[in-house]
Design a protein around this motif. Structure first.
Motif, short mmCIF file in Angstrom:
data_model
loop_
_atom_site.label_atom_id
_atom_site.label_comp_id
_atom_site.label_asym_id
_atom_site.label_seq_id
_atom_site.Cartn_x
_atom_site.Cartn_y
_atom_site.Cartn_z
N ILE A 1 0.86 -1.17 0.00
CA ILE A 1 0.00 0.00 0.00
C ILE A 1 0.90 1.22 0.00
CG2 ILE A 1 -0.19 0.06 2.52
CD1 ILE A 1 -3.12 1.08 2.01
N THR A 2 0.46 2.27 -0.71
CA THR A 2 1.19 3.53 -0.72
C THR A 2 0.38 4.54 0.07
OG1 THR A 2 2.15 3.02 -2.88
CG2 THR A 2 2.17 5.33 -2.19
N LEU A 3 1.04 5.12 1.09
CA LEU A 3 0.40 6.09 1.97
C LEU A 3 1.14 7.42 1.89
CD1 LEU A 3 -0.03 3.70 5.02
CD2 LEU A 3 -1.84 4.46 3.47
N SER A 4 0.39 8.50 1.92
CA SER A 4 0.97 9.83 1.90
C SER A 4 1.40 10.22 3.31
CB SER A 4 -0.06 10.82 1.37
OG SER A 4 0.46 12.12 1.36
N THR A 5 2.62 10.76 3.42
CA THR A 5 3.10 11.23 4.71
C THR A 5 3.54 12.69 4.57
OG1 THR A 5 5.41 10.58 4.38
CG2 THR A 5 3.92 8.92 5.31
N VAL A 6 3.55 13.41 5.67
CA VAL A 6 3.96 14.81 5.64
C VAL A 6 5.49 14.97 5.66
CG1 VAL A 6 1.82 15.67 6.66
CG2 VAL A 6 3.73 15.08 8.16
N ASP A 7 6.18 13.92 6.07
CA ASP A 7 7.64 14.03 6.19
C ASP A 7 8.43 13.23 5.16
OD1 ASP A 7 6.84 11.66 7.38
OD2 ASP A 7 8.19 11.84 9.10
N HIS A 8 7.81 12.23 4.52
CA HIS A 8 8.53 11.41 3.54
C HIS A 8 7.77 11.28 2.22
CE1 HIS A 8 10.74 10.15 7.16
NE2 HIS A 8 11.71 9.84 6.33
N GLY A 9 6.74 12.09 2.01
CA GLY A 9 5.95 11.99 0.78
C GLY A 9 5.20 10.68 0.73
N ILE B 1 2.57 5.38 10.79
CA ILE B 1 1.86 4.38 9.98
C ILE B 1 1.60 3.15 10.84
CG2 ILE B 1 2.04 2.78 8.03
CD1 ILE B 1 3.59 5.00 6.54
N VAL B 2 0.33 2.70 10.86
CA VAL B 2 -0.06 1.55 11.68
C VAL B 2 -0.87 0.58 10.81
CG1 VAL B 2 -1.41 0.76 13.66
CG2 VAL B 2 -0.23 2.95 13.76
N HIS B 3 -0.47 -0.69 10.82
CA HIS B 3 -1.29 -1.76 10.26
C HIS B 3 -2.14 -2.28 11.40
CE1 HIS B 3 0.88 -1.78 6.51
NE2 HIS B 3 2.03 -2.08 7.11
N LYS B 4 -3.45 -2.36 11.19
CA LYS B 4 -4.37 -2.79 12.26
C LYS B 4 -5.29 -3.86 11.70
CE LYS B 4 -6.14 -1.76 16.44
NZ LYS B 4 -6.55 -3.08 16.80
N GLY B 5 -5.43 -4.94 12.46
CA GLY B 5 -6.37 -5.99 12.10
C GLY B 5 -7.72 -5.73 12.74
#
Length: 124
Positions: free
Chosen positions: A7-15, A39-43
């Motif tokens: 998955i690709t997630l947007s971050t404020v510090d690493h794009g 970033i957290v993976h949650k079941g």
């Protein structure tokens, strides 16, 4: 062989950050861009509910970019997030929690027995 799910997630510090996503992760819908370390993976949670209230919830969790020292704070190693008390537990700690809940259930049954005796005209 099937490629790992990512998955690709947007971050404020690493794009945009692309990370492997575990098969048990329920996704990241609704997550606002934050720091990569957040970033957290949650079941899915298993919930102990009673009389319409959530008493306890627990589910798999992993924070792949955190650098915390202890698993009880969440970390790159998968654990079980339990709320309350708001901790991520190892298998040993999770077994300890289950044993504590068993003991507590016994105490609740004893309290119910005492209340039954009181209501039946026993001790007041």
């Amino acid at each position: 062989m099937t490629a790992p799910r990512t998955i690709t997630l947007s971050t404020v510090d690493h794009g945009n950050v692309t990370v492997p996503e575990p098969s048990w992760c329920t996704g990241h819908d609704g997550q606002q861009p934050g720091h990569r370390v957040d970033i957290v993976h949650k079941g899915p949670d298993i919930v102990l509910g009673f009389l319409g209230a959530e008493v306890l919830a627990a589910g798999l969790a992993q924070c792949p970019f955190t650098t915390v020292a202890g698993p009880e704070l969440g970390g790159p190693t998968v654990g079980v997030s339990v709320y309350p008390p708001g901790r991520v537990l190892t298998p040993v700690a999770l077994y300890d929690l289950a044993a504590t809940l068993d003991t507590y259930a016994d105490r609740l049954r004893a309290l119910a027995d005492e209340l039954t005796a009181i209501l039946a005209g026993g001790e007041h």
